[in-house]
Design a protein around this motif. Structure first.
Motif, PDB file in Angstrom:
ATOM      1  N   VAL A 168       0.836  -1.197   0.000  1.00 16.43           N
ATOM      2  CA  VAL A 168       0.000   0.000   0.000  1.00 16.43           C
ATOM      3  C   VAL A 168       0.877   1.256   0.000  1.00 16.43           C
ATOM      4  CG1 VAL A 168      -1.611   1.371   1.388  1.00 16.43           C
ATOM      5  CG2 VAL A 168      -2.014  -1.072   1.059  1.00 16.43           C
ATOM      6  N   ALA A 169       1.985   1.211   0.727  1.00 14.55           N
ATOM      7  CA  ALA A 169       2.903   2.349   0.772  1.00 14.55           C
ATOM      8  C   ALA A 169       3.480   2.637  -0.617  1.00 14.55           C
ATOM      9  CB  ALA A 169       4.032   2.072   1.761  1.00 14.55           C
ATOM     10  N   ILE A 170       3.742   1.576  -1.388  1.00 15.50           N
ATOM     11  CA  ILE A 170       4.241   1.757  -2.757  1.00 15.50           C
ATOM     12  C   ILE A 170       3.192   2.445  -3.616  1.00 15.50           C
ATOM     13  CG2 ILE A 170       4.910   0.549  -4.879  1.00 15.50           C
ATOM     14  CD1 ILE A 170       6.279  -1.542  -3.148  1.00 15.50           C
ATOM     15  N   TYR A 171       1.932   2.009  -3.485  1.00 16.45           N
ATOM     16  CA  TYR A 171       0.848   2.633  -4.257  1.00 16.45           C
ATOM     17  C   TYR A 171       0.753   4.128  -3.944  1.00 16.45           C
ATOM     18  CZ  TYR A 171      -0.726  -2.132  -5.295  1.00 16.45           C
ATOM     19  OH  TYR A 171      -0.811  -3.431  -5.712  1.00 16.45           O
ATOM     20  N   ILE A 205      12.499   6.962  -6.952  1.00 17.45           N
ATOM     21  CA  ILE A 205      12.871   5.674  -7.550  1.00 17.45           C
ATOM     22  C   ILE A 205      11.648   4.812  -7.786  1.00 17.45           C
ATOM     23  CG2 ILE A 205      14.077   3.491  -7.117  1.00 17.45           C
ATOM     24  CD1 ILE A 205      16.236   5.162  -5.670  1.00 17.45           C
ATOM     25  N   TYR A 206      10.742   4.764  -6.798  1.00 17.45           N
ATOM     26  CA  TYR A 206       9.505   3.983  -6.958  1.00 17.45           C
ATOM     27  C   TYR A 206       8.694   4.498  -8.149  1.00 17.45           C
ATOM     28  CZ  TYR A 206       9.887   1.335  -2.594  1.00 17.45           C
ATOM     29  OH  TYR A 206      10.272   0.452  -1.616  1.00 17.45           O
ATOM     30  N   LYS A 207       8.608   5.806  -8.272  1.00 19.91           N
ATOM     31  CA  LYS A 207       7.842   6.401  -9.377  1.00 19.91           C
ATOM     32  C   LYS A 207       8.447   6.016 -10.727  1.00 19.91           C
ATOM     33  CE  LYS A 207       6.016  10.442  -6.906  1.00 19.91           C
ATOM     34  NZ  LYS A 207       6.257   9.912  -5.559  1.00 19.91           N
ATOM     35  N   VAL A 208       9.760   6.128 -10.831  1.00 21.61           N
ATOM     36  CA  VAL A 208      10.426   5.815 -12.092  1.00 21.61           C
ATOM     37  C   VAL A 208      10.300   4.338 -12.424  1.00 21.61           C
ATOM     38  CG1 VAL A 208      12.684   5.666 -13.217  1.00 21.61           C
ATOM     39  CG2 VAL A 208      12.036   7.745 -11.996  1.00 21.61           C
ATOM     40  N   ILE A 209      10.452   3.472 -11.418  1.00 22.88           N
ATOM     41  CA  ILE A 209      10.365   2.033 -11.668  1.00 22.88           C
ATOM     42  C   ILE A 209       8.981   1.649 -12.170  1.00 22.88           C
ATOM     43  CG2 ILE A 209      10.287  -0.242 -10.567  1.00 22.88           C
ATOM     44  CD1 ILE A 209      12.628   0.586  -8.836  1.00 22.88           C
ATOM     45  N   PHE A 210       7.944   1.989 -11.416  1.00 22.37           N
ATOM     46  CA  PHE A 210       6.622   1.445 -11.728  1.00 22.37           C
ATOM     47  C   PHE A 210       5.857   2.256 -12.779  1.00 22.37           C
ATOM     48  CE2 PHE A 210       7.564  -0.439  -7.557  1.00 22.37           C
ATOM     49  CZ  PHE A 210       7.380  -1.769  -7.883  1.00 22.37           C
TER      50      PHE A 210
END
Length: 311
Positions: A148-151, A284-289
């Motif tokens: 959920v934190a990733i979302y 980084i999370y934004k760029v990855i997903f």
């Protein structure tokens, strides 16, 4: 030649299964093993992205079938589609995430399994979706709060969405989804059974193991780089040279390198600029997903159009 590909992929599944067990034992023994998000990004840029870096070659093949001579048309359409996905995500992140998760489930299931199946029937397409959904459901089942934190890192701020996720988690709907994914693997396994189909269960248990022991980002990185991407690359290498795998590998690396490097540079530049207004990990999370989503949609569409027009 088909049997050779099946054999190579079975060996790949077995090696990946052993790899997952070994690193899981290391995690269990050390209790503090971790990989930083930047390391995950680098692995995805080097290994993960490369399996789609021959899309321009497939695009050339599609244009030839459609009797279109200008490759500039393909590059323009591909780039515009990538930009469209990124803009759509910024404007409607919740819908974009849901659509991405649905398409990713189907894509993962199909790409990881279709080499074992003789026909891509409608039933098989549905089973591919259920099988691939394990990649999406397992992180939420074992590490719900972290997922959920990733979302939330991905601009998804819709409270109704998170209330729905809480309802799904508290009512064992995630477990039901994993059971359905398991049943789809069983059905695909017993359809015209052959020994090489044990790859299906090796992959299934590998995904379960890494999601149990690792955080969602690390588990996804391991799966995406070392199972999904390598498997797709194997099929591309065989398309390049049906008779000499080593020669096909050399040509694949040579042709994949330019777009892989270009994509990596653009992603690192994106991290740099996003880091001005967000934390490094968030960037980084934004760029990855979001980056993977913007590449996955045109990649899936290209595969579909090529498959349809070749028929």
């Amino acid at each position: 030649m088909i049997n050779e590909i099946k054999k190579i992929n079975l060996n790949h599944s077995f090696i990946f299964f052993l790899f997952c067990n070994i690193i899981s034992i290391i995690v269990f023994k050390t209790n503090n093993f971790s990989i930083s998000p930047i390391a995950c990004l680098i692995l995805i840029l080097i290994i993960g992205v490369s399996h789609g870096s021959l899309d321009h070659i497939k695009g050339r093949k599609l244009l030839k079938i459609l009797d279109i001579n200008k490759m500039s048309f393909f590059y323009l359409a591909y780039i515009l589609f990538v930009i469209f996905i990124i803009v759509a995500w910024v404007l409607a992140p919740t819908i974009s995430l849901l659509v991405f998760l649905i398409f990713a489930s189907y894509h993962f299931g199909k790409e990881d399994t279709q080499f074992l199946m003789e026909k891509n029937s409608i039933k098989n397409q549905f089973f591919y979706f259920l099988k691939g959904s394990l990649v999406i459901l397992a992180p939420m089942f074992f590490h719900f709060d972290e997922t959920v934190a990733i979302y939330k890192f991905l601009f998804v701020e819709n409270e109704s969405f998170y209330l729905t996720l809480d309802y799904i988690e508290s009512n064992n709907i995630l477990l039901i989804g994993i059971i359905l994914s398991t049943l789809s693997s069983v059905i695909l396994f017993i359809k015209k059974f052959e020994i090489k189909k044990f790859a299906i269960f090796l992959d299934f248990f590998s995904i379960i193991i890494i999601n149990y022991y690792f955080s969602p980002l690390i588990a996804f990185t391991i799966y995406f780089c070392f199972l999904h991407s390598i498997r797709h690359s194997i099929s591309l290498i065989h398309e390049i040279d049906n008779f000499n795998f080593n020669n096909g590998l050399k040509i694949f690396l040579k042709k994949a390198l330019p777009l892989t490097i270009l994509t990596a540079i653009l992603c690192l530049i994106s991290v740099f600029f996003l880091n001005n207004s967000h934390s490094l990990n968030s960037s980084i999370y934004k760029v990855i997903f979001i980056g993977l989503a913007s590449l996955t949609f045109p990649h899936i569409l290209l595969e579909y159009l090529l498959e349809k027009n070749e028929k």
